[in-house]
Each structure stands twice: as structure tokens, then as C-alpha cells.
Scaffold this active site. Structure first.
Site, PDB file in Angstrom:
ATOM      1  N   MET A 227      -3.479 -18.357  -6.532  1.00 57.12           N
ATOM      2  CA  MET A 227      -3.416 -16.763  -6.293  1.00 57.12           C
ATOM      3  C   MET A 227      -3.269 -16.749  -8.089  1.00 57.12           C
ATOM      4  O   MET A 227      -2.824 -17.543  -8.801  1.00 57.12           O
ATOM      5  CB  MET A 227      -1.995 -16.126  -5.424  1.00 57.12           C
ATOM      6  CG  MET A 227      -2.561 -16.069  -4.252  1.00 57.12           C
ATOM      7  SD  MET A 227      -2.118 -15.025  -4.113  1.00 57.12           S
ATOM      8  CE  MET A 227      -3.025 -14.876  -1.969  1.00 57.12           C
ATOM      9  N   GLY A 228      -2.578 -15.507  -8.623  1.00 61.36           N
ATOM     10  CA  GLY A 228      -2.366 -15.634 -10.007  1.00 61.36           C
ATOM     11  C   GLY A 228      -3.097 -14.371 -10.383  1.00 61.36           C
ATOM     12  O   GLY A 228      -4.372 -14.807 -11.016  1.00 61.36           O
TER      13      GLY A 228
ATOM     14  N   ASP B  63       3.270 -14.781  -9.159  1.00 61.73           N
ATOM     15  CA  ASP B  63       2.667 -15.063 -10.268  1.00 61.73           C
ATOM     16  C   ASP B  63       3.502 -15.125 -11.378  1.00 61.73           C
ATOM     17  O   ASP B  63       3.148 -15.531 -12.538  1.00 61.73           O
ATOM     18  CB  ASP B  63       2.076 -13.656  -9.556  1.00 61.73           C
ATOM     19  CG  ASP B  63       0.295 -13.567  -8.952  1.00 61.73           C
ATOM     20  OD1 ASP B  63       0.916 -14.245  -8.297  1.00 61.73           O
ATOM     21  OD2 ASP B  63      -0.021 -12.525  -9.710  1.00 61.73           O
TER      22      ASP B  63
ATOM     23  N   GLY C 204       4.701  -3.831  -9.935  1.00 66.51           N
ATOM     24  CA  GLY C 204       4.267  -2.132  -8.490  1.00 66.51           C
ATOM     25  C   GLY C 204       5.472  -2.127  -7.815  1.00 66.51           C
ATOM     26  O   GLY C 204       5.525  -0.572  -8.187  1.00 66.51           O
ATOM     27  N   THR C 205       6.459  -2.369  -7.202  1.00 64.68           N
ATOM     28  CA  THR C 205       7.659  -1.886  -6.785  1.00 64.68           C
ATOM     29  C   THR C 205       8.960  -2.109  -8.054  1.00 64.68           C
ATOM     30  O   THR C 205       9.203  -0.782  -7.987  1.00 64.68           O
ATOM     31  CB  THR C 205       8.019  -2.772  -6.066  1.00 64.68           C
ATOM     32  OG1 THR C 205       7.064  -3.579  -4.817  1.00 64.68           O
ATOM     33  CG2 THR C 205       9.820  -2.805  -5.260  1.00 64.68           C
TER      34      THR C 205
ATOM     35  N   GLY D 189       7.718  -7.374  -6.804  1.00 61.49           N
ATOM     36  CA  GLY D 189       7.000  -7.121  -8.066  1.00 61.49           C
ATOM     37  C   GLY D 189       6.845  -6.296  -8.986  1.00 61.49           C
ATOM     38  O   GLY D 189       7.719  -5.454  -9.080  1.00 61.49           O
TER      39      GLY D 189
ATOM     40  N   ARG E 132       0.707  -1.297  -0.116  1.00 60.97           N
ATOM     41  CA  ARG E 132      -0.134   0.103   0.079  1.00 60.97           C
ATOM     42  C   ARG E 132       0.681   1.039   0.313  1.00 60.97           C
ATOM     43  O   ARG E 132       0.822   2.089   0.109  1.00 60.97           O
ATOM     44  CB  ARG E 132      -1.169   0.245   1.316  1.00 60.97           C
ATOM     45  CG  ARG E 132      -1.921  -1.024   0.683  1.00 60.97           C
ATOM     46  CD  ARG E 132      -2.522  -1.309   2.105  1.00 60.97           C
ATOM     47  NE  ARG E 132      -3.760  -2.106   2.785  1.00 60.97           N
ATOM     48  CZ  ARG E 132      -5.017  -1.337   2.627  1.00 60.97           C
ATOM     49  NH1 ARG E 132      -5.421  -0.326   2.594  1.00 60.97           N
ATOM     50  NH2 ARG E 132      -5.772  -2.510   2.777  1.00 60.97           N
TER      51      ARG E 132
END
Ligand code: F6P
Length: 366
Positions: A187-188, A145, A122-123, A120, A80
Site C-alpha cells: 500500500m502507499g 502510509d 481525510g479524517t 488519516g 466513506r
């Protein structure tokens, strides 16, 4: 830039959802930095939040030792914390402001030559934006993922595949006993790599992934046909991002201040409900959820994470910036962050794994 001791200093953070192998990377970066390259290492807590809220620790040799096999991250993480869209106040997370200049100033104040961003998509996107503001960054690709562009594989993926496969194995025996359809939701978010690998490894009868919108009639026919042949159970492995033809993925909620705002969940329930309604075969769902992100990394992930970490330290020492370490074949290389950020590596319809799944008569939902 160098510290009073004349040494280079680097910072490390872990961002986004956790996964097995984060500590192995931290250890790899820190140990190689200290021993091989004679650099100082600072740990930033809770992803980019630590750079806004000034939460750092000295990452000493002792702190970096004994963590190779530990799941999670000793630095903490959050999905977040985006300094480019930081909540104005805690009660109103929807309203955000750009705090990136504050982060840039703090990185200078800490005397960091390079920031290692383990995370990932976003980072890596935030890391890329910071590099465009003049900060030296090196990315390390993490996610269960396995959907980061530029690398053949991310660390954490192999461990998650292993956990999911073990779960599917266990679901098999109870499915057989009760003559049920068992839907296993993995997940994925955008990519079906995890469902595809674990589904094939666990002998799933159908594997439904985000890249191939499914036809529920095809899935129902599979279950009915199997029943007629005396195989009175079916295992349906589904990625959380799967969606029916002409439909949408099931969104649980949107977290506006997050670099990855969409939270999925519920497609397994929908599929089980639809199958039971259409075929009359009792259907149940198991959602593996965060189990897939926990636990000790597999041997493969420990090795990959260590290699990624050592390479990241080398790039920091050499003053290389704006890149992410990556696995290409058997080599650890670096790729430009510009080619990685804001993208996802998806399963293509002609991927050899799709062919293999077809080869053993797995239903891919069409
Ligand atoms: O990106 C990794 C991932 O595990 C996704 O597969 C999943 O959609 C998401 O993180 C879940 O995130 P959270 O920790 O917010 O539940």
C-alpha cells in the site's frame, strides 16, 4: 460546557482505513480522560457516520480495557463518511449534500466539549472543517502510509512495515528457488514510506515509489544484470501509487462520497507483465493489500499510540482545539490542524533513506 455530573465530556471516533494501534489510542485517550482528568468519554461508531446516524456508546473503563493489543477498532470505521459530502440516498452515492450543520447540532446535543478524531489525512481534513464551524477538535494521526504532515511518524506504520518485511522475506526463498522476478505490491497511495522502509528492511532489489516515476527499462536491466551475475532472481517492491515516467498510477475505482475518493491497485501486475514481456524472465506478483492493515500492533506502535492518546486527553482537558498530536523527535507535541489538512508528507528525493537505498545498490527505478 460540562455534564449534569459537572464533568467535562469528550467524544472519540476512528475514521478512514483501519490500522494496528487504533484500539491502543482509544484506550489511551479513554483511560487518561477518566482516571487522570476526571472526564466522561463517549465513543462514536463508524467514524463521522456515527455523528450523522446518531450511533454512540458510553466508553466505560471496562470497554477501554483489554484492547491494547487488538488490531482494528472497537468503534468501527469507514472511509466513506464525509458529513460535508453525504450521499443524498443510498442508491445514488454520487449525489451528495452537506450534513455538517446536523453533525454540529448533534455534538452540542451530546454535550461534548471536544471531539477526538483518530484518522488519516481525510479524517484530519474533516476535523479541521468542523473546528472552523466552532467544534473543539483534537486529531490523532493514523495511517500505515505515514504520510501525514506535521508528525515524524504515524501510529500503524511500524506494524505495517513489520508485516510487509516479513512477507518480502518469505517471497525471497521462493523467488530464489524458481529463478523468478517477484513483484511485491504494497500500500502507499501518495507516499512511498512503507515501500521504502519494508523494501530496505527486506533487501528488495528495486523499490518503486510514487515520488520517483520509474523507467521500466531500468527495472528490466536490473533483473537481466542480476541474472548475468548469477543472481537469478529479483525482488521488486512497489508502492500501489507508483507510476511509470510520463504515465499515471493504476486506479481501481473512484468512490465519490469518500474523503479519500481514489482506490488504487494493479501497478504490480503491470510491472510484472512488462518485465516478463521485455526480458523473458518469468515474473509473478504478490499484492499484500489489507494484510498490512491487520493484526496486533508492534511494541513501538503500542507505545506511540498510548503516548498520542494520553496527550490528546490532556489537550481536551486543557480546552485546546484545532490541533493534532504529533511526534517531533522524541517529544509528543501538538500542531495546528490548518498546517496538516489537505496535505501529504512525501518522500523527498534527497531523503537519507533514498541515499541509504542507493548506498546498497537498490534500483529506485531510474
Ligand atoms: O490510506 C491508507 C490505505 O491503506 C492506503 O494505503 C490504501 O490506498 C487505502 O487505504 C485502501 O483503502 P480501502 O480500505 O478502501 O481499500
Amino acid at each position: 460546557m460540562s455534564t449534569a455530573s459537572g464533568k467535562k465530556r469528550i467524544g472519540i471516533l476512528t475514521g478512514g482505513g483501519d490500522c494496528p494501534g487504533l484500539n491502543a489510542v482509544i484506550r489511551g485517550v479513554a483511560k487518561a480522560s477518566m482516571r487522570k482528568f476526571n472526564m466522561e468519554v463517549v465513543g462514536i461508531e463508524d467514524a463521522f457516520a456515527g455523528l450523522v446516524q446518531r450511533k454512540v456508546i458510553d466508553l466505560t473503563w471496562e470497554r477501554a480495557s483489554g484492547i491494547l493489543t487488538q488490531g482494528g477498532t472497537i468503534l468501527g470505521t469507514t472511509n466513506r463518511a464525509n458529513p460535508f459530502a453525504w450521499p443524498v440516498d443510498e442508491d445514488n452515492p454520487e449525489q451528495t449534500e452537506d450534513r455538517s450543520d446536523q453533525v454540529v447540532n448533534y455534538i452540542h446535543e451530546l454535550g461534548l466539549n471536544t471531539l477526538v478524531c483518530i484518522g488519516g489525512d481525510g479524517t484530519q481534513t474533516i476535523a479541521h472543517k468542523l473546528s472552523q464551524k466552532g467544534i473543539h477538535v483534537v486529531g490523532v494521526p493514523k495511517t500505515i502510509d505515514n504520510d501525514i504532515e506535521g508528525t515524524d511518524i504515524t501510529f500503524g506504520f511500524d506494524s505495517a512495515v513489520s508485516t510487509a518485511t516479513e512477507a518480502i522475506d518469505k517471497i525471497h526463498s521462493t523467488a530464489m528457488s524458481h529463478h523468478r522476478v517477484m513483484v511485491v505490491e504494497l500500500m502507499g497511495r501518495y507516499a512511498g514510506w512503507l515501500a521504502l522502509h519494508a523494501g530496505i528492511a527486506g533487501g528488495g532489489d528495486a523499490i518503486l515509489i510514487p515520488e520517483i516515476p520509474y523507467d521500466i527499462e531500468a527495472v528490466c536491466s536490473l533483473a537481466v544484470e542480476r541474472s548475468k551475475r548469477g543472481r537469478r532472481f529479483s525482488i521488486i517492491v512497489v508502492a500501489e501509487g507508483a507510476r511509470p515516467q510520463g504515465g499515471q498510477p493504476v486506479i481501481l475505482r473512484i468512490v465519490k462520497s469518500s474523503p479519500d475518493p481514489i482506490r488504487l491497485g494493479g501497478i504490480g501486475q503491470k510491472i510484472a507483465h512488462d518485465i516478463e514481456e521485455k526480458t523473458g524472465i518469468e515474473s509473478r506478483v504478490t499484492v499484500l493489500g489489507h494484510l498490512q492493515r491487520g493484526g496486533t500492533p508492534t511494541a513501538y506502535d503500542r507505545v506511540l499510540a498510548t503516548r498520542f492518546g494520553v496527550k490528546a486527553a490532556e489537550l481536551c482537558y486543557d480546552g485546546v482545539s484545532g490541533v493534532m498530536v504529533a511526534l517531533r523527535g522524541t517529544e509528543i507535541i501538538s500542531v495546528p490542524l490548518a498546517d496538516v489538512s489537505e496535505q501529504n508528507r512525501l518522500v523527498s528525493p534527497d531523503h537519507p533513506l533514498i541515499e541509504a537505498a542507493h548506498g546498497v545498490d537498490v534500483c529506485l527505478g531510474i
